[in-house]
Design an enzyme around this catalytic site. Structure first.
Site, mmCIF file in Angstrom:
data_model
loop_
_atom_site.group_PDB
_atom_site.id
_atom_site.type_symbol
_atom_site.label_atom_id
_atom_site.label_comp_id
_atom_site.label_asym_id
_atom_site.label_seq_id
_atom_site.Cartn_x
_atom_site.Cartn_y
_atom_site.Cartn_z
ATOM 1 N N HIS A 1 6.130 -2.683 6.877
ATOM 2 C CA HIS A 1 4.979 -3.755 5.938
ATOM 3 C C HIS A 1 5.404 -4.947 4.904
ATOM 4 O O HIS A 1 5.356 -4.470 3.563
ATOM 5 C CB HIS A 1 4.776 -2.334 4.713
ATOM 6 C CG HIS A 1 3.307 -2.935 4.589
ATOM 7 N ND1 HIS A 1 2.089 -1.566 4.393
ATOM 8 C CD2 HIS A 1 2.351 -3.767 4.525
ATOM 9 C CE1 HIS A 1 0.620 -1.552 4.429
ATOM 10 N NE2 HIS A 1 0.820 -3.474 4.391
ATOM 11 N N GLU B 1 3.518 5.932 5.684
ATOM 12 C CA GLU B 1 4.090 5.523 5.520
ATOM 13 C C GLU B 1 4.738 6.060 4.146
ATOM 14 O O GLU B 1 4.483 6.855 3.537
ATOM 15 C CB GLU B 1 4.007 3.817 4.772
ATOM 16 C CG GLU B 1 3.010 3.411 6.564
ATOM 17 C CD GLU B 1 3.331 1.804 5.347
ATOM 18 O OE1 GLU B 1 3.084 1.429 4.498
ATOM 19 O OE2 GLU B 1 2.176 1.685 6.338
#
Length: 523
Positions: free
Chosen positions: A275, A257
């Site tokens: 997220h 990420e």
């Protein structure tokens, strides 16, 4: 007593703290600035911005540190523990946020909502391209029945879905009476129309959904992951989405990420969010309120709800039982790395000199070791009992105190749906810890570093074959132990290694003739 709030905290939490305590809110402090004032406070409340370092802790007179959130990476836990400072956090505050985000993604994927919105905003009126599927009457596979997974299951049942769940550490009777059917992972994967994941990322769960398991799934299955990146092999998922085997997926987490270079986010049948599982206004309030309440409990000397650490041993006994606490945790960890199954009972049996002491901290450490590899919420010496009870695990503690001058031994017996297993350990002079038996196999295992445990038929040459294979892969053997039930019968070999053993090497070991299983253990 005085409380310092050094990060932005929802005012609802601050209002609670002000009920009976002096509260100062001072944010954006450097380490040096915090060190100058910290000695004037009894409690410190942080989020993720403030780094509570050893220097700050050493300068402080704190009784408790509170983290408004789950992660405590920004707090030096060891230093706090060493100084006797209680650390608390707020692991439950985002449960509703994460479960609702999961259901939102589930519905969005079922009805093609993001793509349909984008199409209409581009001035197209295209109804045929976005025909969806209904949730009612479909089967939702839930992998992991922790707090979030269970809440997702409740919501799915309310939507008229059938819930089929996999969690090897949940007792069937605890969930099947609320209309959640429990099955093995393969059954869940094969029978579910939608699959959602709610497990921690561990060595066991890393890429647990790979090419082979995707092939087992129904055609046109829909996958949702709001748990952890890395649970799903993203390359295999990409191929399945392109081929149409997987109709769609909704991802809130990724192995790397931000996933800006991931080909997944360019696919039209992928819904992706950055997220956002815990990102709600209510979740931020919840964690502030939860940590504030625990701070107050701690300052009043009451039992806290979400402890991260706590020393519960009397100082005069600590040196005597400390090596047994460490040993018991390693024994529990060894068991759950070696075996699986739904745990229904844990029995800790003590003999010898250790029976003179309060052994509850040792029992708790054993439970902590068991739970560490299987729970999303970190287990510790305070909450391990609670977490075990919450999962329906019966805990038995037994002392056999015939000879209290004999060396202290600890036996950990675990009952699961697959049978009863045991690990035995002792502490020699100079606090040298040993695991001396696994089930009926007598061994002498040093519980530190790395070890290979292989089960095989006792025959000449098999030890050499395993050793040669490790040597060819440049893996050094530190020590070797062999336990067997009978001559030329079943045997257990333990090889301590100086390096980790890769999965491909472990697979080669398992292919050696007469080897029934091989497990890499990390202490």
């Amino acid at each position: 007593m005085r409380i310092l709030v050094s990060d932005d905290l929802a005012h609802e939490g601050i209002d609670i703290l002000k009920q009976g305590f002096d509260v100062d809110v001072k944010t954006n402090l450097s380490e040096e600035q915090l060190m100058e004032i910290i000695q004037d406070y009894d409690a410190l409340v942080v989020r993720s911005a403030t780094k509570v370092t050893k220097n700050i802790i050493d300068k402080s007179n704190l009784k408790v540190i509170g983290r408004a959130g789950v992660g405590v990476d920004n707090i030096d836990i060891d230093s706090a523990t060493r100084k006797g400072i209680l650390v608390v956090n707020a692991p439950e505050g985002n449960t509703i946020a994460a479960s609702e985000h999961t259901v939102a993604l589930l519905m969005a994927a079922a009805r093609n909502i993001p793509a349909a919105v984008a199409s209409l905003k581009s001035k197209k009126w295209d109804r045929k391209s976005f025909v969806g599927v209904e949730l009612r009457g479909k089967t939702l596979g839930v992998v992991g029945l922790g707090r979030i997974g269970k809440d997702v299951a409740y919501k799915a049942i309310g939507l008229g879905m059938n819930v089929l769940a996999y969690d090897p550490y949940v007792i069937k009777d605890h969930v099947e009476n609320i209309h959640i059917k429990v099955a093995d992972l393969e059954t869940v994967i094969k029978e579910a129309d939608f699959i959602t994941f709610h497990v921690p990322l561990t060595k066991t769960t890393y890429h647990m959904i790979d090419k082979e398991r995707i092939a087992m799934m129904k055609d046109k299955v829909i996958i949702i992951n709001c748990a952890r990146g890395g649970i799903i092999d993203e390359t295999a998922l990409y191929d399945a989405l392109v081929s149409g085997k997987v109709a769609a997926c909704a991802l809130d987490v990724f192995e790397h990420e931000p996933p800006l270079e991931s080909p997944l986010i360019d696919l039209p049948n992928v819904i992706a969010t950055p997220h956002l599982g815990a990102s709600t206004a209510e979740a931020q309030v919840n964690v502030a309120v939860d940590v504030a309440k625990d701070i107050i409990r701690a300052l009043k000397g009451e039992m806290v709800k979400n402890p991260v650490n706590m020393i519960t041993v009397r100082p005069e006994e600590y040196n005597e039982i400390k090596p047994f606490i460490e040993l018991a945790e390693k024994m529990g960890s060894l068991y759950t790395q070696l075996k699986n199954g739904r745990i229904s009972e844990v029995e800790m049996i003590y003999t010898g000199k250790i029976t003179r002491f309060d052994v509850k901290p040792i029992t708790t450490a054993g439970i902590k070791g068991i739970l560490t590899n299987i729970l999303e919420i970190p287990a510790n010496l305070v909450n391990a009992y609670f977490l075990a009870k919450e999962r329906g695990i019966k805990i038995i503690e037994k002392k056999i105190s015939k000879d209290q001058d004999a060396p202290g031994n600890v036996i950990l017996k675990i009952t699961t749906d697959k049978g009863v297993g045991s690990v035995s350990g002792t502490v020699f002079e100079k606090n040298e810890q040993r695991i001396i038996a696994v089930d009926d196999y007598k061994i002498d295992l040093i519980p530190k570093g790395y070890a290979l445990m292989s089960f095989h038929r006792d025959r000449p040459g098999i030890v050499g074959e395993v050793g040669n294979l490790l040597g060819r892969n440049d893996i050094n053997i530190a020590y070797m132990q062999l336990g067997r039930k009978s001559f030329r019968g079943e045997a257990l070999m333990v090889l301590g290694t100086d390096e980790e053993i890769p999965e491909n090497v472990l697979d080669e070991i398992k292919k050696i003739k007469d080897v029934s299983d091989a497990v890499f253990i990390k202490f």
